[in-house]
Write a protein that holds these residues in place. Structure first.
Motif, short mmCIF file in Angstrom:
data_model
loop_
_atom_site.label_atom_id
_atom_site.label_comp_id
_atom_site.label_asym_id
_atom_site.label_seq_id
_atom_site.Cartn_x
_atom_site.Cartn_y
_atom_site.Cartn_z
N LEU A 96 35.53 39.80 38.76
CA LEU A 96 36.25 38.78 38.73
C LEU A 96 36.42 38.04 37.31
CD1 LEU A 96 38.71 36.92 38.95
CD2 LEU A 96 37.53 34.83 39.25
N ASP A 97 37.60 39.26 36.34
CA ASP A 97 37.72 39.16 35.24
C ASP A 97 36.64 40.08 34.90
OD1 ASP A 97 40.26 37.55 35.72
OD2 ASP A 97 39.38 35.91 34.81
N SER A 98 35.82 39.01 33.52
CA SER A 98 34.71 40.19 33.11
C SER A 98 33.53 39.08 33.20
CB SER A 98 34.68 39.47 31.40
OG SER A 98 34.48 37.98 30.92
N VAL A 99 32.97 39.27 34.58
CA VAL A 99 31.81 38.72 35.35
C VAL A 99 31.84 39.59 36.42
CG1 VAL A 99 30.65 37.16 36.01
CG2 VAL A 99 32.06 36.43 34.08
N ALA A 100 30.42 39.81 36.06
CA ALA A 100 29.47 40.47 37.85
C ALA A 100 28.63 39.48 38.63
CB ALA A 100 29.12 41.73 37.32
N PHE A 101 29.15 39.57 39.85
CA PHE A 101 28.00 38.74 40.06
C PHE A 101 27.33 39.93 41.19
CE2 PHE A 101 31.17 35.95 39.61
CZ PHE A 101 30.97 35.35 39.42
N ILE A 102 25.92 40.06 40.95
CA ILE A 102 24.95 40.97 41.83
C ILE A 102 24.06 40.57 43.12
CG2 ILE A 102 23.15 43.23 42.10
CD1 ILE A 102 24.75 43.48 38.53
N SER A 103 24.22 40.90 44.25
CA SER A 103 23.47 40.53 44.97
C SER A 103 22.17 40.94 44.59
CB SER A 103 23.90 41.11 46.71
OG SER A 103 25.30 40.41 46.73
N GLY A 104 21.42 40.69 45.53
CA GLY A 104 19.94 40.33 46.37
C GLY A 104 19.71 41.48 45.48
N GLN A 105 18.99 42.20 44.59
CA GLN A 105 18.49 43.90 45.22
C GLN A 105 16.93 44.32 45.88
OE1 GLN A 105 21.05 46.69 45.11
NE2 GLN A 105 22.05 44.80 44.97
N VAL A 106 16.90 44.72 46.15
CA VAL A 106 15.19 45.09 47.27
C VAL A 106 14.90 46.27 46.57
CG1 VAL A 106 15.23 43.07 48.51
CG2 VAL A 106 15.96 44.78 49.47
N LEU A 117 19.65 47.70 40.26
CA LEU A 117 20.37 46.53 38.94
C LEU A 117 20.95 46.92 37.87
CD1 LEU A 117 18.62 43.48 39.28
CD2 LEU A 117 20.55 43.28 40.16
N LYS A 118 20.42 48.12 37.65
CA LYS A 118 20.98 48.96 37.04
C LYS A 118 22.51 50.25 37.64
CE LYS A 118 19.93 52.73 33.47
NZ LYS A 118 18.76 53.57 32.74
N HIS A 119 21.56 50.58 38.58
CA HIS A 119 23.16 51.23 38.77
C HIS A 119 24.65 50.25 39.34
CE1 HIS A 119 21.21 55.21 39.16
NE2 HIS A 119 20.36 53.87 40.55
N ALA A 179 29.71 47.92 37.59
CA ALA A 179 30.67 47.25 37.27
C ALA A 179 30.94 46.69 35.32
CB ALA A 179 30.24 46.09 36.90
N GLY A 180 30.57 48.09 34.77
CA GLY A 180 30.93 48.43 33.18
C GLY A 180 30.54 47.66 32.70
N SER A 181 28.95 47.03 32.75
CA SER A 181 28.01 46.81 32.09
C SER A 181 26.48 47.01 32.09
CB SER A 181 28.19 45.18 33.23
OG SER A 181 27.40 44.38 32.43
N ASP A 182 25.79 46.79 31.33
CA ASP A 182 24.49 47.08 31.53
C ASP A 182 23.64 46.14 30.91
OD1 ASP A 182 24.33 46.51 28.77
OD2 ASP A 182 25.17 48.06 28.06
N PHE A 183 22.43 46.45 31.08
CA PHE A 183 21.13 44.99 30.56
C PHE A 183 21.23 44.43 30.10
CE2 PHE A 183 18.59 46.98 34.41
CZ PHE A 183 18.51 46.10 35.36
#
Length: 132
Positions: free
Chosen positions: A25-35, A60-62, A67-71
């Protein structure tokens, strides 16, 4: 101007069941828990915390890239860890160094849990990130 919410399941990640891997949403990414699943949904490194941590952070990197972001833009990380101990925390932090930027460490929470979705999973990590 507000963008619409986007729901994504990036191709390198295993197909989710009942949730989206990533919402923005806008400039924020919410990434579900990754296993520690590979792209086919197989558990990587059963019993090996270092391998599982590396797979989780790779997933998480993928998701961040989709999302157009990185760590370097991660704002918050939540770690859920089975059988947590000081040695386990140290091992996770050692692998994490290969992914995080030392000068831009995010807020972080690490919690010990009794279990995760499958017995062989040792940790799950969710992330909130800025999209530059």
């Amino acid at each position: 101007m507000t963008k619409s919410i986007q729901y994504m399941n990036p191709a390198p990640l295993a197909k989710p069941n009942g949730f989206s891997h990533l919402t923005t949403l806008d400039s924020v990414a919410f990434i579900s828990g990754q296993v520690a699943y590979d792209s086919e949904g197989n558990i990587v490194g059963p019993g090996d915390l270092a391998k599982q941590t590396r797979q989780v952070l790779t997933n998480l990197k993928h998701a961040l890239a989709a999302a157009g972001s990185d760590f370097s833009h991660v704002l918050k990380m939540n770690f859920y860890v089975r059988n947590i101990s000081e040695a386990v925390v140290a091992q996770i932090r050692e692998v994490r160094k290969d992914f995080l930027v030392e000068t831009a460490l995010p807020a972080s929470t690490m919690v010990g849990v009794a279990g995760l979705a499958k017995e062989a999973l040792l940790l799950e990590v969710e992330v909130y990130a800025h999209i530059p």
